[in-house]
Each structure stands twice: as structure tokens, then as C-alpha cells.
Design a protein around this motif. Sequence first.
Motif, PDB file in Angstrom:
ATOM      1  N   ASP A 128       0.855  -1.185   0.000  1.00 36.01           N
ATOM      2  CA  ASP A 128       0.000   0.000   0.000  1.00 36.01           C
ATOM      3  C   ASP A 128       0.892   1.235   0.000  1.00 36.01           C
ATOM      4  O   ASP A 128       1.938   1.263   0.669  1.00 36.01           O
ATOM      5  N   GLY A 129       0.465   2.280  -0.700  1.00 32.99           N
ATOM      6  CA  GLY A 129       1.293   3.465  -0.805  1.00 32.99           C
ATOM      7  C   GLY A 129       1.534   4.154   0.521  1.00 32.99           C
ATOM      8  O   GLY A 129       2.635   4.664   0.774  1.00 32.99           O
ATOM      9  N   ASP A 130       0.520   4.171   1.408  1.00 30.62           N
ATOM     10  CA  ASP A 130       0.722   4.846   2.692  1.00 30.62           C
ATOM     11  C   ASP A 130       1.711   4.076   3.562  1.00 30.62           C
ATOM     12  O   ASP A 130       2.543   4.670   4.254  1.00 30.62           O
ATOM     13  N   PHE A 131       1.661   2.750   3.523  1.00 29.94           N
ATOM     14  CA  PHE A 131       2.632   1.992   4.304  1.00 29.94           C
ATOM     15  C   PHE A 131       4.037   2.138   3.730  1.00 29.94           C
ATOM     16  O   PHE A 131       5.019   2.242   4.484  1.00 29.94           O
ATOM     17  N   LEU A 132       4.169   2.153   2.408  1.00 30.53           N
ATOM     18  CA  LEU A 132       5.483   2.381   1.806  1.00 30.53           C
ATOM     19  C   LEU A 132       6.031   3.741   2.220  1.00 30.53           C
ATOM     20  O   LEU A 132       7.230   3.892   2.484  1.00 30.53           O
ATOM     21  N   GLN A 256      -6.075   1.043  -4.007  1.00 23.74           N
ATOM     22  CA  GLN A 256      -5.952  -0.097  -4.919  1.00 23.74           C
ATOM     23  C   GLN A 256      -7.116  -1.076  -4.800  1.00 23.74           C
ATOM     24  O   GLN A 256      -7.591  -1.604  -5.816  1.00 23.74           O
ATOM     25  N   GLU A 257      -7.569  -1.351  -3.575  1.00 25.42           N
ATOM     26  CA  GLU A 257      -8.671  -2.301  -3.422  1.00 25.42           C
ATOM     27  C   GLU A 257      -9.921  -1.811  -4.142  1.00 25.42           C
ATOM     28  O   GLU A 257     -10.585  -2.587  -4.858  1.00 25.42           O
ATOM     29  N   ASP A 258     -10.262  -0.531  -3.985  1.00 30.05           N
ATOM     30  CA  ASP A 258     -11.450  -0.010  -4.652  1.00 30.05           C
ATOM     31  C   ASP A 258     -11.299  -0.069  -6.164  1.00 30.05           C
ATOM     32  O   ASP A 258     -12.266  -0.364  -6.882  1.00 30.05           O
ATOM     33  N   ALA A 259     -10.107   0.208  -6.663  1.00 31.41           N
ATOM     34  CA  ALA A 259      -9.889   0.143  -8.106  1.00 31.41           C
ATOM     35  C   ALA A 259     -10.049  -1.287  -8.621  1.00 31.41           C
ATOM     36  O   ALA A 259     -10.666  -1.521  -9.669  1.00 31.41           O
ATOM     37  N   LEU A 260      -9.509  -2.239  -7.880  1.00 30.01           N
ATOM     38  CA  LEU A 260      -9.638  -3.640  -8.283  1.00 30.01           C
ATOM     39  C   LEU A 260     -11.092  -4.099  -8.197  1.00 30.01           C
ATOM     40  O   LEU A 260     -11.573  -4.846  -9.067  1.00 30.01           O
ATOM     41  N   TRP A 274      -1.766   4.489 -11.427  1.00 27.87           N
ATOM     42  CA  TRP A 274      -2.146   3.369 -10.575  1.00 27.87           C
ATOM     43  C   TRP A 274      -1.583   3.572  -9.164  1.00 27.87           C
ATOM     44  O   TRP A 274      -0.418   3.930  -8.986  1.00 27.87           O
ATOM     45  N   GLY A 275      -2.436   3.325  -8.152  1.00 25.95           N
ATOM     46  CA  GLY A 275      -1.986   3.384  -6.770  1.00 25.95           C
ATOM     47  C   GLY A 275      -1.750   4.780  -6.247  1.00 25.95           C
ATOM     48  O   GLY A 275      -1.178   4.938  -5.154  1.00 25.95           O
ATOM     49  N   PRO A 297       4.071  14.038   0.563  1.00 21.00           N
ATOM     50  CA  PRO A 297       3.720  13.217  -0.607  1.00 21.00           C
ATOM     51  C   PRO A 297       3.680  11.732  -0.258  1.00 21.00           C
ATOM     52  O   PRO A 297       4.515  11.229   0.496  1.00 21.00           O
ATOM     53  N   LEU A 298       2.694  11.060  -0.825  1.00 24.45           N
ATOM     54  CA  LEU A 298       2.540   9.619  -0.631  1.00 24.45           C
ATOM     55  C   LEU A 298       3.129   8.858  -1.810  1.00 24.45           C
ATOM     56  O   LEU A 298       2.981   9.271  -2.965  1.00 24.45           O
ATOM     57  N   GLN A 299       3.777   7.769  -1.508  1.00 26.01           N
ATOM     58  CA  GLN A 299       4.246   6.896  -2.578  1.00 26.01           C
ATOM     59  C   GLN A 299       3.062   6.219  -3.261  1.00 26.01           C
ATOM     60  O   GLN A 299       1.975   6.089  -2.691  1.00 26.01           O
ATOM     61  N   ARG A 300       3.285   5.765  -4.479  1.00 20.14           N
ATOM     62  CA  ARG A 300       2.262   5.006  -5.198  1.00 20.14           C
ATOM     63  C   ARG A 300       2.206   3.583  -4.658  1.00 20.14           C
ATOM     64  O   ARG A 300       3.234   2.952  -4.405  1.00 20.14           O
TER      65      ARG A 300
END
Length: 362
Positions: A128-132, A256-260, A274-275, A297-300
Motif C-alpha cells: 500500500d502506498g501509505d505503508f510504503l 488499490q482495493e477499490d480500483a480492483l 495506478w496506486g 507526498p505519498l508513494q504510489r
Amino acid sequence: MTPSALRVGLIGYGYAGKTFHAPLIAGVPGLVLAAVASRDAARVHADWPQAEVLADPQALLRRADLDLVVIASPNDSHFPLARAALAEGRHVVVDKPFTLTLAEARELGALARARGRVLAVFHNRRWDGDFLTLRELVERGTLGRIAHLESAFDRFRPTVRARWRESAAPGAGLWFDLGPHLLDQALQLFGWPDSIRLDAATLRDGGLADDWFQALLTWPQRRAVLRASMLAAAPAPRFAVHGTGGSWLKWGLDPQEDALKAGARPSWPPPAGWGVDANESRLTRPAGEALQSEPWPLQRGCQGAFYAALRDALRGQGANPVPPEQAIAVMALIELGQRSAREGRTLEAGRMPGLAEPAEKR
């Protein structure tokens, strides 16, 4: 020479299989979704017309043309199906939670080692981008020494649905559903804790399984509070992290989950956009005698990285993205948390568990 594609068999086409595993597998070059075990062939073929559908998981396991078996069936089937797949000589991915018990997890790890097979557990929230983003903040020391982490996974689903995840069946409930994600992330950041205390409850009308929990993990000079709720219409921050050098707060879930769920099929490497997480993320740090808060900034996010890394590991070109030892540690805390909730007290975590010895060496 281009390596031949690895043929993948997927067991289960419910939420996890349809939403996560099938599209992420199909998006990685070098992996082919060849077969799916499901009782609803029409549902599978509507999405993946090229895949063979078998009603019986055992028939899929007997297929000699599969390199990898992915188990995305209900939690209480993970252990017997993974054991059978390893016995057939297949490499195996198991959706989280790994198993229902620590003993089962250790047995699978030992069996994979004895058979020389790759066994991985789908702890996809590592990507997940927030965890990264949080992992990078911790590794760079941006927040100083982390003293307090709050990690919350809140949803608003007041109506109990007729599905196994919300039933009274073994392995149902939020502690088995979201607990593995939050525990795995805490272990990735901070390592094995000194103790755990879990409070789990069923708070919805007509609920059959726990739909709320709060776990407290301790380390010297550090505390982590892990929470999840099905009755949070106004959710708390997804992450609130406080250290000697500042604080970072992030709201909302990784997209990502909502997109999937909406039918996206990301390729690998992931396409532009993406992400990308548009939720609020703020870093607060000292600035002279005052505090300064700024957007951060959040990572993807890139959950497909799990299957890309697994492909490389199966080709002997990289490491298993989530080896059994790491998933065993999560299961040890799941089990210890269950005991803590039953007894209503904090329990010492002791030493981090390892793999059991293979049966032939006992």
C-alpha cells in the motif's frame, strides 16, 4: 532467451480470488492464469474466458502442468489445501491469514522446506502506498525515534452480511481478516514485540463474529495500537505516528482495493496513475521554537509487486516476497491475541517463533 511463462492455478473465486489474485496474477508478464477451481464457472469465464474452470480443488491440485497454486478459499481451508498442494510438488501462495493456528503454519513452513518448494503468504498491504511512505519515514529517521503508532482500518458496514467472513465459522471475524495486515505491518516496521493485549468484540446488531478490535503491542519506549471497526462512519486517521522528531498523520485507505473491485486490471510495472492516493497526508515537525505542518507526498501503491517478486523467486532470480517465517510470526501474534482476549490480560510475547523441524528429523 525469454523464460517460459509460469502456469498458475487459483483455488477460490470469491472476494479475494476475484478482486485481488486473478487480476494481479494476470497483470504480471511471465505468469499465466491457467486454471481456476470454482463452483461458478460462468462467473470465472465472464472475467477470464481463457482459464479452465474445475469444480473440485483436488482436480486442480492433480494437474501436472501447473507451476504455482494460489489458495484464496475460506480461511479454514487454507491449511489442508496448502498441505495437499505442497505434497503434489507445487509452489504455493496462501491468502492471509496463513492458517487458523500457529501449529498449522509451522507445519506448512516445514513441509515447504522439506520439499524444496516456495511457499508465500499474500500480505499484500505491504505494498500500500501509505505503508510504503511510512516505512521510508521510519528508515530515514524523519520522525526520530518512533514512540507511538496508531494504525486503524475503519469501515462502515452496519448490516451483517450473509458470508463466511462474518459468520460464526472458524477463522471468521475482523481479527482474522484485518488483524494479519496490521500485525504484519507492525512487525515489518519494528520487529517482534515484548507483549500484546487484545480486546475484540461483536458490536453490530445480529453480529456473529468479532467486528471490532483493538490490540496494544509494546516494545521498550514504543507502543503500537492496532484497531479495526465495522461501525466507523467517520474514520480516524489510517496512520498516526509520533516520534521524537515529529508526527505523521494520514487519512483514508489506499485506493488499490477499490480500483480492483471496480474491475481494474493493472499491468506490471503499474501504469501511470495506478496506486495514486489523493487522501490527506501531513507531516508536523519542529521549526525553530514552533511547529510546522505541511502536506507530505505519498508513494504510489503497487500490490502487483508481490506477484512480480514471486515470479522472479520461482525463476531463481530473487527472494520470496513473504516467506513462511514472516507469516508464522503473524500467526503467533494472532493466536496470542486470541488468548489475551479470552483471559482479559496482557501476555508476554516471548521469543519469536521459528519453523518446526521437518517430520523426518524429529
